[in-house]
Structure formats: C-alpha cells, structure tokens
Design a protein around this motif. Sequence first.
Motif, PDB file in Angstrom:
ATOM      1  N   THR A  35     -11.430  14.575   9.419  1.00  0.00           N
ATOM      2  CA  THR A  35     -10.940  13.565   8.473  1.00  0.00           C
ATOM      3  C   THR A  35      -9.426  13.634   8.268  1.00  0.00           C
ATOM      4  O   THR A  35      -8.877  12.869   7.471  1.00  0.00           O
ATOM      5  N   GLU A  37      -6.661  -7.330   3.148  1.00  0.00           N
ATOM      6  CA  GLU A  37      -7.687  -6.497   3.777  1.00  0.00           C
ATOM      7  C   GLU A  37      -8.952  -7.281   4.107  1.00  0.00           C
ATOM      8  O   GLU A  37      -9.637  -7.005   5.096  1.00  0.00           O
ATOM      9  N   GLN A  76      -9.744   1.325   9.737  1.00  0.00           N
ATOM     10  CA  GLN A  76      -9.441   1.202   8.305  1.00  0.00           C
ATOM     11  C   GLN A  76     -10.300   2.153   7.480  1.00  0.00           C
ATOM     12  O   GLN A  76      -9.815   2.807   6.552  1.00  0.00           O
ATOM     13  N   ALA A  77     -11.568   2.265   7.846  1.00  0.00           N
ATOM     14  CA  ALA A  77     -12.479   3.170   7.124  1.00  0.00           C
ATOM     15  C   ALA A  77     -12.045   4.622   7.292  1.00  0.00           C
ATOM     16  O   ALA A  77     -12.090   5.411   6.339  1.00  0.00           O
ATOM     17  N   LEU A  96       0.830  -1.211   0.000  1.00  0.00           N
ATOM     18  CA  LEU A  96       0.000   0.000   0.000  1.00  0.00           C
ATOM     19  C   LEU A  96       0.866   1.263   0.000  1.00  0.00           C
ATOM     20  O   LEU A  96       1.740   1.411   0.861  1.00  0.00           O
ATOM     21  N   PRO A 152      -2.585  -5.314  -0.081  1.00  0.00           N
ATOM     22  CA  PRO A 152      -4.002  -5.102  -0.398  1.00  0.00           C
ATOM     23  C   PRO A 152      -4.867  -6.352  -0.292  1.00  0.00           C
ATOM     24  O   PRO A 152      -6.000  -6.294   0.195  1.00  0.00           O
ATOM     25  N   LYS A 199     -11.968  -2.426  11.615  1.00  0.00           N
ATOM     26  CA  LYS A 199     -12.613  -1.994  10.370  1.00  0.00           C
ATOM     27  C   LYS A 199     -12.912  -0.497  10.407  1.00  0.00           C
ATOM     28  O   LYS A 199     -12.792   0.196   9.389  1.00  0.00           O
ATOM     29  N   LEU A 223      -9.005   5.681   7.855  1.00  0.00           N
ATOM     30  CA  LEU A 223      -7.792   5.872   7.060  1.00  0.00           C
ATOM     31  C   LEU A 223      -8.118   6.041   5.579  1.00  0.00           C
ATOM     32  O   LEU A 223      -7.541   6.892   4.901  1.00  0.00           O
ATOM     33  N   LYS A 224      -9.033   5.224   5.091  1.00  0.00           N
ATOM     34  CA  LYS A 224      -9.384   5.296   3.675  1.00  0.00           C
ATOM     35  C   LYS A 224     -10.045   6.623   3.311  1.00  0.00           C
ATOM     36  O   LYS A 224      -9.918   7.108   2.182  1.00  0.00           O
ATOM     37  N   ALA A 225     -10.758   7.199   4.281  1.00  0.00           N
ATOM     38  CA  ALA A 225     -11.467   8.463   4.031  1.00  0.00           C
ATOM     39  C   ALA A 225     -10.628   9.679   4.404  1.00  0.00           C
ATOM     40  O   ALA A 225     -11.097  10.818   4.300  1.00  0.00           O
TER      41      ALA A 225
END
Length: 430
Positions: free
Chosen positions: A315, A364, A376-377, A132, A361, A373, A379-381
């Motif tokens: 964020t 995940e 992780q969400a 990643l 990846p 989770k 971080l992704k946002a």
Amino acid sequence: MGDPALSRRGFMAASAAAGLGMTTLTACGGDSNGGSSGTTTIEWWNISTTEPSKTVWAALARKFEAQNPKVKIKIVQMENDAYKSKMTALTASGKLPDIFHSWGGGVLKQQVDAGLVENLTDRTKPWGDALLPVAKEPYLLDDQVYGIPFDIGMIGFWYNKALFKKAGIAEPPTTWNGFLDAVRKLKAADVTPLALAGKEKWPGMYYWAYLAMRTAGAGALQKAYEDKDFTGAPFVTAGEHLEELVALKPFQKGFLGAAYSTPTGQAAAVGNGKAAMELMGQWAPTVQADTGKGLGKDLGFFPFPAVEGGKGTITEVFGGGGGHALRRGAPQEAVDFLKFFASEATDLELVKKTGVLPVVPAAESAIADPNIKAVQAQLKAATGFQLYLDQAYAPAVGQEVNDSVAALIAGSKSPGQVAQSITKTAKEEQ
C-alpha cells in the motif's frame, strides 16, 4: 532559500555534463508583456507530445485565447528526456519559459533557490487551496506554493490479460517471488514478459525505487537522501532483487536501445501485444494506444508486489503528477491561465479525454475507465507516498540514480556499486 550562485553553478555543471552548450538556449520569458498590438504572448512549455493529450491541450490553449482576446499562448512541446535536458540548460542560463511543466520536488527547489520561479502562494488563492492536497504536495516548499498540479498518480504494472491467460497466470502476483514466477511462466509460454525503454533510463529506475521502498519502507528513500547515504543493506538488497529479474532476461529484444513513446518503444510493445507488462504511470493506456493499437478490455493494472521479509507494504506507492510553474516575474495572464487549467471544467475535460486523474475533487466522478479507477483506489488507500526519485532529489543525484540503475540492468554495475555511486553523488551535491 539557499545561495542562488551555488544553485546556478550546479545547473551549469549539469548542463556541461549533458553536453549542452549555451548556444543551444532559446530565449524564453521576459518579453511576454507589451507589444504595439497590446497583446500579451505567453510561452507554455509542456511534454504532452502524444495523442490525445497533444490535441486536447492545444484546444484548451485556443479556448483560453478566445476567452482572453488580448492573450496569445505560444506552445512549445518536447518529449520527456529532451525537455529535462533543455530545462537544465535554460535554468543554468537564468531564463525560464513563462509557464513550464514541473514534477516538483528537488528539481523545482533548485530552480526556486536560484531565484527563477514565481511564488504563487498569494497569487493563486483561493482557487489553489481547493485542489487535492496530495496533488499539491510536490510543489510546496517551506509551505510556499511554487506550482499548480494538473495530474496525480502512481507507478504500477499494466498487463495484458490475454497473455497472462495464455501463460496460465490466473491472478496478478502480489509478492516479488510470485512476480518472478509469473515472468518464468510467460517466458515458458513464449511471451515476452516485460517491455522496457532502456535508452531513456528513467523507466528502469522505477524498478529499483520500488524494490528499495518494499525492502526498506517508504520513508527510507527520503532519509537516505537527507543522510547522503544509500549504502545500507536494504538498498543493496533492492539491487540484488533487480538483478534476479534481469537474470531471467524478461525484456523485449533490443530493449537497451528502446525509447518509451516511439512506434518501436516500450509503450508500443505492450499496446501491440508484443510484451505482457510494463511498469509505468497512469498515463500508460493513452500512450499505448497512441504509439500502438492499445489493448482495450485486455488491459489490466496491479500494484508493485510486496517483497518477502521487507519493511515496506504493497500500500506504499511511488509516483507523482504533472504541474505547471511560472518564471519569476511572469505576467498576470500566466497566472490566469493556471487558474483556467485548474478549473473544474478543464479538469473534467482532461479526465474524460486524456485519462488523467483529477486534482479538482468534483471531477472525480468523470473517471470511467476501470483501470484508472483502480489506480485512483490504490492512491486513496495509500499508506505512504514517494515522489519520482529523479524529481524528489537534486538533479545530479536523480540523474545518478537513473544512470546507475541503467548500468545495473545492462550488467555493468553491481548492486553495491549502484548504492556507492548514488551515495558519492549525494555527498558531492551542494
């Protein structure tokens, strides 16, 4: 890459400040290859001292040895602060372990500038390119690879849902004023709001760093470091917000002498239901369960709140991950171990058994814990990311941040003095 002599002198000064004599140094690296038996011994330094990671990592080393009969992995494990101090001294001596834990950033840069770290750019292609990108970022210096990540994550609040319910808090706060109100409600319900490892200093730094991000915006901390000036109003305001929190006396009894991962420390206080929250990284649930009982379904996670009127947003995240670097001249067997550790099979095992966030990846899908989770969400946002300050900055500056914020929390420094002290150290840094 800078002047190695200057970098080495900087580490020598840091060692002296830490009270580490050169007699404390352990011989590392340099003797890995050869031997009459034809076996190569690789020394691997890490900070996985709590379960289940300690056992899982040892088993992975044995698995690698089974696949590579002519290689022996010698594991050296240390608690976080002891590791940092020892590595500072070893860097000053010019002799690092074959494989060693790294958070990347400014600390790794000084080791690289001192000519002590292997450039992995060519030696880790193509498998390193598949990891990643956000996880690799802290280990990239001038577009060259000096470390391989095994984890990525962020700092946030881990909380006890049952204690929140007892205090009449329906939802986790999303603003700083709402957070302070939650602290007041917890105290009114005779619940200790927060656990803090005041003895170790770095957990307290998280509060100031996040408040600075929320007040000034995610990019401000790096710009302040580059400009060698932390005296701007937003940084003083961050300290004032932290003062507001400290004035509420939210921490557990004896917090100034508390460690993080001991049976009477920060993680155990939360894991045993003795405190409602801690501000910590994605590893928090496993350490809470190892040092205490663990909260199970009562454990929840929420991001650091937004500060009213601040330029930052909820964020924008603060955090980082763990990785491994190699001493310069490390044998090929050390590179092979990094490849093994960064494989999909190993990452799946780490995700399933230790709760880390994946850097491969394909791993995940193995995340099962709802709180992990949630991290992780987030971080992704994320719309901005700041590495831990005591790793993003040169060691002396990072240590001053930790020390000054600890002094503010203890009541011996004002917000303005914190900003001035960090600025002074940044200006003095070569």
